[in-house]
Motif scaffolding. Structure first.
Motif, PDB file in Angstrom:
ATOM      1  N   GLU A   1       0.829  -1.201   0.000  1.00  0.00           N
ATOM      2  CA  GLU A   1       0.000   0.000   0.000  1.00  0.00           C
ATOM      3  C   GLU A   1       0.865   1.253   0.000  1.00  0.00           C
ATOM      4  OE1 GLU A   1      -2.497  -0.469   3.385  1.00  0.00           O
ATOM      5  OE2 GLU A   1      -3.865  -1.878   2.402  1.00  0.00           O
ATOM      6  N   LEU A   2       1.983   1.215   0.734  1.00  0.00           N
ATOM      7  CA  LEU A   2       2.904   2.349   0.761  1.00  0.00           C
ATOM      8  C   LEU A   2       3.520   2.572  -0.623  1.00  0.00           C
ATOM      9  CD1 LEU A   2       4.442   4.527   2.335  1.00  0.00           C
ATOM     10  CD2 LEU A   2       6.166   2.791   2.898  1.00  0.00           C
ATOM     11  N   ILE A   3       3.899   1.481  -1.282  1.00  0.00           N
ATOM     12  CA  ILE A   3       4.468   1.575  -2.638  1.00  0.00           C
ATOM     13  C   ILE A   3       3.465   2.220  -3.588  1.00  0.00           C
ATOM     14  CG2 ILE A   3       5.103   0.182  -4.660  1.00  0.00           C
ATOM     15  CD1 ILE A   3       6.434  -1.752  -2.729  1.00  0.00           C
ATOM     16  N   GLU A   4       2.214   1.783  -3.503  1.00  0.00           N
ATOM     17  CA  GLU A   4       1.181   2.343  -4.371  1.00  0.00           C
ATOM     18  C   GLU A   4       1.027   3.840  -4.138  1.00  0.00           C
ATOM     19  OE1 GLU A   4      -2.200  -0.926  -4.979  1.00  0.00           O
ATOM     20  OE2 GLU A   4      -1.716  -0.601  -2.882  1.00  0.00           O
ATOM     21  N   LEU A   5       1.033   4.253  -2.867  1.00  0.00           N
ATOM     22  CA  LEU A   5       0.856   5.671  -2.547  1.00  0.00           C
ATOM     23  C   LEU A   5       2.060   6.497  -2.984  1.00  0.00           C
ATOM     24  CD1 LEU A   5      -0.845   5.498   0.977  1.00  0.00           C
ATOM     25  CD2 LEU A   5      -1.878   6.187  -1.183  1.00  0.00           C
ATOM     26  N   VAL A   6       3.272   5.979  -2.746  1.00  0.00           N
ATOM     27  CA  VAL A   6       4.480   6.707  -3.153  1.00  0.00           C
ATOM     28  C   VAL A   6       4.522   6.836  -4.667  1.00  0.00           C
ATOM     29  CG1 VAL A   6       7.007   6.649  -3.212  1.00  0.00           C
ATOM     30  CG2 VAL A   6       5.805   6.081  -1.101  1.00  0.00           C
ATOM     31  N   GLY A   7       4.225   5.736  -5.373  1.00  0.00           N
ATOM     32  CA  GLY A   7       4.190   5.792  -6.830  1.00  0.00           C
ATOM     33  C   GLY A   7       3.122   6.749  -7.333  1.00  0.00           C
ATOM     34  N   THR A   8       1.967   6.764  -6.677  1.00  0.00           N
ATOM     35  CA  THR A   8       0.887   7.676  -7.049  1.00  0.00           C
ATOM     36  C   THR A   8       1.323   9.123  -6.885  1.00  0.00           C
ATOM     37  OG1 THR A   8      -0.819   6.071  -6.432  1.00  0.00           O
ATOM     38  CG2 THR A   8      -1.478   8.384  -6.502  1.00  0.00           C
ATOM     39  N   ILE A   9       1.963   9.424  -5.761  1.00  0.00           N
ATOM     40  CA  ILE A   9       2.441  10.789  -5.509  1.00  0.00           C
ATOM     41  C   ILE A   9       3.480  11.195  -6.553  1.00  0.00           C
ATOM     42  CG2 ILE A   9       3.779  12.217  -3.903  1.00  0.00           C
ATOM     43  CD1 ILE A   9       2.410  10.613  -1.621  1.00  0.00           C
ATOM     44  N   ALA A  10       4.413  10.289  -6.836  1.00  0.00           N
ATOM     45  CA  ALA A  10       5.478  10.598  -7.796  1.00  0.00           C
ATOM     46  C   ALA A  10       4.905  10.905  -9.175  1.00  0.00           C
ATOM     47  CB  ALA A  10       6.456   9.427  -7.874  1.00  0.00           C
ATOM     48  N   PHE A  11       3.987  10.076  -9.648  1.00  0.00           N
ATOM     49  CA  PHE A  11       3.398  10.306 -10.965  1.00  0.00           C
ATOM     50  C   PHE A  11       2.487  11.532 -10.979  1.00  0.00           C
ATOM     51  CE2 PHE A  11       4.011   5.882 -12.951  1.00  0.00           C
ATOM     52  CZ  PHE A  11       4.966   6.375 -13.811  1.00  0.00           C
TER      53      PHE A  11
END
Length: 216
Positions: free
Chosen positions: A9-19
């Protein structure tokens, strides 16, 4: 298992923020208003996953049953649109380019792993072609739509090594899926894609273009 779920879930959120940052920055560069900036941020952060889910028959796509990714990308885009952040980004072209490169590369690496993970969890581990394709779509789909909406030629077709970085990362991720721990798989995949993107930008690696072949 609970800790690993939290990590995903953290990976998804970090990737979402980055994109979302990369999408919102593109909207700012194009002189869009707040709505346009937010739309590009949301598109870059979520549309790759939407296309992937539709391809795999997951309906409705995951983002519509778990709106935190939409909300996260919206809030991120609004922060990027704020006057202080805008000034910090655009007062120095080199800073703008580096921020866009780092955020886009980080999102690309994280979403490559997530695309493989989503396809395997959907029951397609015996179909490597589908798994790798799902990862590529997850990684580049949002950015491609971002560029189209911004009126640009999609970045993946003209700039450095982009989709190829996802392709390499997805293949490696699939091959080591049952060999190393999932945590190691996450970091290996993400780091590999990120490193390829950064080296390709630094050394100006690009695939051959039509004009290069015309000069042969």
């Amino acid at each position: 298992m609970h800790q690993f779920t939290q990590l995903i879930e953290l990976i998804e959120l970090v990737g979402t923020i980055a994109f979302a940052i990369s999408g919102a920055m593109t909207g700012l560069r194009k002189g869009m208003d707040m709505f346009g900036v937010c739309m590009l941020g949301i598109t870059a952060a979520t549309c790759g996953g939407i296309i992937r889910d539709i391809m795999m028959g997951v309906t409705p796509p995951y983002i519509f049953t778990n709106p935190r990714f939409f909300v996260t990308s919206l809030i991120t885009s609004l922060i990027v649109f704020s006057p202080r952040v805008r000034y910090h980004l655009f007062s120095n072209r080199k800073r703008y380019d580096m921020t866009l490169l780092i955020t886009d590369s980080a999102g690309l690496g994280l979403f490559t792993y997530y695309g493989v993970e989503a396809a395997i969890n959907a029951g397609f581990i015996s179909n490597p072609f589908l798994v790798v394709t799902a990862a590529v779509i997850t990684g580049v789909g949002g950015g491609m739509l971002r560029d189209i909406l911004a009126g640009d030629r999609p970045y993946i077709f003209v700039k450095h090594i982009y989709a190829c970085a996802v392709l390499i990362g997805a293949i490696v991720c699939y091959l080591i899926w049952n060999v190393v721990s999932q945590t190691a798989c996450i970091f290996i995949t993400s780091a590999l894609v990120f490193a390829i993107r950064m080296f390709s930008a630094y050394y100006h690696w690009s695939l051959p273009k039509a004009r290069d072949l015309d000069n042969l």
